[in-house]
Design a protein around this motif. Structure first.
Motif, PDB file in Angstrom:
ATOM      1  N   UNK A 184     -33.342  60.726  -4.594  1.00 36.44           N
ATOM      2  CA  UNK A 184     -32.999  59.322  -4.322  1.00 36.44           C
ATOM      3  C   UNK A 184     -32.054  59.215  -3.127  1.00 36.44           C
ATOM      4  N   UNK A 185     -31.411  60.321  -2.769  1.00 37.22           N
ATOM      5  CA  UNK A 185     -30.500  60.302  -1.624  1.00 37.22           C
ATOM      6  C   UNK A 185     -31.225  59.893  -0.345  1.00 37.22           C
ATOM      7  N   UNK A 186     -32.513  60.227  -0.227  1.00 35.90           N
ATOM      8  CA  UNK A 186     -33.284  59.858   0.960  1.00 35.90           C
ATOM      9  C   UNK A 186     -33.362  58.347   1.105  1.00 35.90           C
ATOM     10  N   UNK A 187     -33.703  57.677  -0.002  1.00 31.03           N
ATOM     11  CA  UNK A 187     -33.778  56.212  -0.008  1.00 31.03           C
ATOM     12  C   UNK A 187     -32.399  55.632   0.291  1.00 31.03           C
ATOM     13  N   UNK A 188     -31.374  56.243  -0.298  1.00 33.72           N
ATOM     14  CA  UNK A 188     -30.016  55.712  -0.134  1.00 33.72           C
ATOM     15  C   UNK A 188     -29.526  55.795   1.305  1.00 33.72           C
ATOM     16  N   UNK A 189     -29.945  56.821   2.035  1.00 30.41           N
ATOM     17  CA  UNK A 189     -29.530  56.903   3.446  1.00 30.41           C
ATOM     18  C   UNK A 189     -29.990  55.654   4.196  1.00 30.41           C
ATOM     19  N   UNK A 190     -31.248  55.217   3.930  1.00 32.20           N
ATOM     20  CA  UNK A 190     -31.756  54.045   4.647  1.00 32.20           C
ATOM     21  C   UNK A 190     -31.044  52.780   4.177  1.00 32.20           C
ATOM     22  N   UNK A 191     -30.681  52.733   2.893  1.00 30.54           N
ATOM     23  CA  UNK A 191     -29.940  51.570   2.377  1.00 30.54           C
ATOM     24  C   UNK A 191     -28.554  51.499   3.027  1.00 30.54           C
ATOM     25  N   UNK A 192     -27.904  52.658   3.132  1.00 35.21           N
ATOM     26  CA  UNK A 192     -26.574  52.708   3.758  1.00 35.21           C
ATOM     27  C   UNK A 192     -26.685  52.278   5.231  1.00 35.21           C
ATOM     28  N   UNK A 193     -27.696  52.784   5.939  1.00 33.98           N
ATOM     29  CA  UNK A 193     -27.881  52.401   7.349  1.00 33.98           C
ATOM     30  C   UNK A 193     -28.086  50.898   7.484  1.00 33.98           C
ATOM     31  N   UNK A 194     -28.893  50.354   6.574  1.00 36.68           N
ATOM     32  CA  UNK A 194     -29.174  48.923   6.575  1.00 36.68           C
ATOM     33  C   UNK A 194     -27.872  48.129   6.402  1.00 36.68           C
ATOM     34  N   UNK A 195     -27.070  48.539   5.419  1.00 39.88           N
ATOM     35  CA  UNK A 195     -25.802  47.828   5.162  1.00 39.88           C
ATOM     36  C   UNK A 195     -24.846  47.982   6.343  1.00 39.88           C
ATOM     37  N   UNK A 196     -24.787  49.175   6.905  1.00 43.15           N
ATOM     38  CA  UNK A 196     -23.912  49.430   8.059  1.00 43.15           C
ATOM     39  C   UNK A 196     -24.303  48.517   9.228  1.00 43.15           C
ATOM     40  N   UNK A 197     -25.623  48.331   9.427  1.00 43.20           N
ATOM     41  CA  UNK A 197     -26.078  47.491  10.543  1.00 43.20           C
ATOM     42  C   UNK A 197     -25.670  46.033  10.334  1.00 43.20           C
ATOM     43  N   UNK A 198     -25.340  45.699   9.077  1.00 40.15           N
ATOM     44  CA  UNK A 198     -24.884  44.340   8.769  1.00 40.15           C
ATOM     45  C   UNK A 198     -23.357  44.307   8.612  1.00 40.15           C
ATOM     46  N   UNK A 199     -22.699  45.387   9.011  1.00 39.20           N
ATOM     47  CA  UNK A 199     -21.238  45.384   9.039  1.00 39.20           C
ATOM     48  C   UNK A 199     -20.560  45.766   7.732  1.00 39.20           C
ATOM     49  N   UNK A 200     -21.347  46.184   6.735  1.00 43.54           N
ATOM     50  CA  UNK A 200     -20.753  46.585   5.452  1.00 43.54           C
ATOM     51  C   UNK A 200     -20.374  48.064   5.530  1.00 43.54           C
ATOM     52  N   UNK A 201     -19.146  48.371   5.133  1.00 49.69           N
ATOM     53  CA  UNK A 201     -18.700  49.763   5.204  1.00 49.69           C
ATOM     54  C   UNK A 201     -19.209  50.533   3.982  1.00 49.69           C
ATOM     55  N   UNK A 202     -20.498  50.887   4.058  1.00 48.84           N
ATOM     56  CA  UNK A 202     -21.161  51.568   2.942  1.00 48.84           C
ATOM     57  C   UNK A 202     -21.291  53.064   3.252  1.00 48.84           C
ATOM     58  N   UNK A 203     -21.319  53.865   2.198  1.00 44.19           N
ATOM     59  CA  UNK A 203     -21.508  55.299   2.365  1.00 44.19           C
ATOM     60  C   UNK A 203     -22.154  55.894   1.123  1.00 44.19           C
ATOM     61  N   UNK A 204     -22.502  57.170   1.227  1.00 42.99           N
ATOM     62  CA  UNK A 204     -23.136  57.844   0.091  1.00 42.99           C
ATOM     63  C   UNK A 204     -22.581  59.261  -0.048  1.00 42.99           C
ATOM     64  N   UNK A 205     -22.498  59.716  -1.275  1.00 44.00           N
ATOM     65  CA  UNK A 205     -22.150  61.109  -1.525  1.00 44.00           C
ATOM     66  C   UNK A 205     -23.250  61.724  -2.374  1.00 44.00           C
ATOM     67  N   UNK A 206     -23.928  62.724  -1.800  1.00 34.75           N
ATOM     68  CA  UNK A 206     -24.935  63.441  -2.584  1.00 34.75           C
ATOM     69  C   UNK A 206     -24.302  64.713  -3.123  1.00 34.75           C
ATOM     70  N   UNK A 207     -24.388  64.883  -4.422  1.00 34.75           N
ATOM     71  CA  UNK A 207     -23.857  66.094  -5.052  1.00 34.75           C
ATOM     72  C   UNK A 207     -24.988  67.120  -5.094  1.00 34.75           C
ATOM     73  N   UNK A 208     -24.828  68.214  -4.379  1.00 33.05           N
ATOM     74  CA  UNK A 208     -25.878  69.240  -4.324  1.00 33.05           C
ATOM     75  C   UNK A 208     -25.718  70.242  -5.467  1.00 33.05           C
ATOM     76  N   UNK A 209     -24.471  70.524  -5.828  1.00 34.10           N
ATOM     77  CA  UNK A 209     -24.209  71.533  -6.856  1.00 34.10           C
ATOM     78  C   UNK A 209     -23.666  70.825  -8.098  1.00 34.10           C
ATOM     79  N   UNK A 210     -24.485  70.787  -9.155  1.00 34.72           N
ATOM     80  CA  UNK A 210     -24.020  70.115 -10.377  1.00 34.72           C
ATOM     81  C   UNK A 210     -23.149  71.045 -11.208  1.00 34.72           C
ATOM     82  N   UNK A 211     -23.530  72.338 -11.245  1.00 38.21           N
ATOM     83  CA  UNK A 211     -22.717  73.342 -11.938  1.00 38.21           C
ATOM     84  C   UNK A 211     -22.613  74.544 -11.027  1.00 38.21           C
TER      85      UNK A 211
END
Lengths: 408, 93
Positions: free
Chosen positions: A286-313
């Motif tokens: 889902x991180x792939x989809x979220x990158x585009x959502x974050x970019x979309x929000x950023x282009x509208x001036x919203x300070x959005x970001x994402x953290x993908x956790x690669x290592x769960x344990x």
């Protein structure tokens, strides 16, 4: 062994260059290149591609692995345990109910400190019957003593599969490792990926030197001995220590792999988080989809970001806290339900990471994508809208919310 | 045995052959078999049945019980045809 022209073409076509390929086939190629001594697995959707493709490689003589076609996943993991204890580099692959059937043996593998690598194609658990993706299966294995890696796409599933061997076999770790890819989204989704040449992978994983193998008759060893109240506790504490050490090993192996491939992922992957006020935390594709959502929000001036956790344990507590320290409100996305718990599994881990490190964006939890429910940008936009309202004073209750659910 | 968790064998493996003999299983015992040698006929039924090989012999005679390994299961007392083994409460020292 002489190969048919078509087999030679097939092997050649998948080495040392970019191809259009799905994640499961990529992992089968990683296994062929790693060349384990033993692979024991049972085909189960959506992992079937791995079992089919790898057994074809074995049948066609492209790899000399002993492939054990078992009658169940309980047997698969049992074979892996015996094989790893004997001193063989050992791998398996499974999905959903298959992993659930292995559960008892997951503890035997980690408790016996056997560096088995498992390729897990995540799948929902029945009932009702469902073969599609969510993370219910892997969350059931969360506390079984296996380091767990998540991938965002097929390329990373391939890269993680190779790195997992080095992490598992590291003398400070000696733990079995689960490397996951999201069922169907990654296993069956065809994307561009680069496959390393066979020799580079072979040299990266190196010659296997097993710890106290049963077949070393000069140094007789007993595995699985009785361990009562006297010493069981001490052995468990040692496992916890190995798990803590795995964090540094995963980082170091990742850096070394980066030098080989040009691709390095770290423990967590922050995306546009530096000045972010609002963030989502996520595992897997889902991180792939979220990158585009974050970019979309950023282009509208919203300070959005994402953290993908690669290592769960082992959970990268410090890295997560550092990445989220400057955020006002964060939404943690769980692709699994923890019935009756205060929140989803990832949510709880993030809560602990923030609390114990004394930093604290306000947190809410979203359950999404259960049983293969589509994960669309609109759902994640809604989560961002919600947390922006919370930053302006809206209630953060209920803490656990649902995305993409039929709800009027 | 080491007193620190860092020193135990990883995975609980046993790396010394025949080392069970050095493991004290007698700590589990709640009662111990005591032999009445006045009535013992040295038939060795206790020796045959003992799961932990605790009955010590010399020249075909029963001479003692190995309480380091005896878990107090009581099989010997049940099987003794002369009923000359009694289980007596083990009191912690």
């Amino acid at each position: 062994m002489t190969l048919k022209a078509s087999e030679r073409r097939r092997a050649r076509s998948a080495t040392g260059r970019a191809v259009a390929i799905n994640g499961a086939t990529l992992v089968a190629h990683a296994m062929r290149q790693i060349h384990p001594d033993v692979v024991a697995c049972y085909p189960i959707t959506p992992q079937t591609i791995i079992t089919e493709t790898f057994s074809e490689f074995v049948a066609n003589g492209l790899v000399q692995t002993e492939f054990v076609a078992v009658e169940s996943e309980h047997a698969a993991m049992s074979v892996c345990i015996g094989s790893a204890a004997a001193g063989a580099r050992t791998q398996t692959a499974t999905s959903g109910p298959g992993l659930a059937l292995m559960w008892e043996l997951l503890w035997v593998a980690s408790g016996s400190r056997l560096p088995i690598v498992m390729h897990l194609c995540t799948r929902a658990l029945s009932a009702p019957l469902n073969i599609l993706c969510d993370h219910s299966d892997v969350m059931g294995a969360r506390d079984t003593g296996w380091p767990i890696l998540f991938s965002e796409d097929g390329q990373e599933a391939y890269d993680n599969a190779i790195q997992a061997v080095r992490v598992a076999e590291h003398p400070d770790v000696l733990l079995p490792v689960i490397s996951t890819q999201d069922g169907f989204t990654i296993t069956h989704g065809i994307e561009r990926a680069e496959i390393l040449d066979d020799a580079s992978v072979r040299s990266f994983v190196g010659e296997y030197s097993p710890h106290r193998p049963l077949l070393d008759v000069e140094h007789p060893t007993t595995y699985g001995a009785w361990d009562y109240h006297d010493f069981y506790f001490e052995h468990k504490r040692q496992q916890a220590d190995a798990m803590e050490k795995a964090l540094g090993v995963i980082e170091a192996v990742g850096q070394e792999f980066g030098k080989l491939s040009g691709r390095s992922y770290g423990l967590v992957q922050p995306y546009r988080l530096d000045d972010a006020e609002f963030a989502v935390v996520v595992l897997g594709s889902a991180a792939g989809t979220l990158r585009s959502v974050v970019d979309d929000l950023r282009s509208r001036g919203v300070k959005a970001g994402m953290l993908r956790v690669r290592v769960l344990r082992p959970f990268p507590t410090k890295a997560v806290a550092e990445a989220l320290a400057g955020v006002k409100v964060a939404a943690v996305l769980d692709r699994a339900l923890a019935f009756g718990a205060p929140g989803g599994p990832l949510f709880e881990d993030v809560c602990v990471a923030l609390t114990t490190n004394g930093v604290g964006p306000r947190l809410v939890n979203y359950v999404y994508g259960l049983g293969g429910r589509d994960t669309l940008p609109a759902q994640f936009l809604q989560a961002f809208e919600d947390i922006r309202r919370i930053a302006k004073g809206a209630s953060a209750q209920p803490v656990v919310r649902y995305l993409g659910l039929r709800e009027s | 045995m080491s007193q620190d968790w860092r020193k135990v064998a990883p995975g609980g493996t046993v790396t010394e052959p025949g080392s069970a003999v050095t493991v004290e299983t007698g700590t589990w015992r709640s009662s111990r078999p005591v032999v009445d040698y006045d009535h013992c006929v040295h038939c060795m039924i206790c020796w045959v049945f003992c799961p932990d090989d605790c009955f010590q012999t010399e020249n075909g005679k029963l001479v003692g019980v190995d309480y380091f390994h005896c878990k107090g299961c009581g099989i010997c007392a049940v099987e003794c045809p002369k009923k000359c083994i009694s289980m007596q409460e083990d009191v912690l020292a």
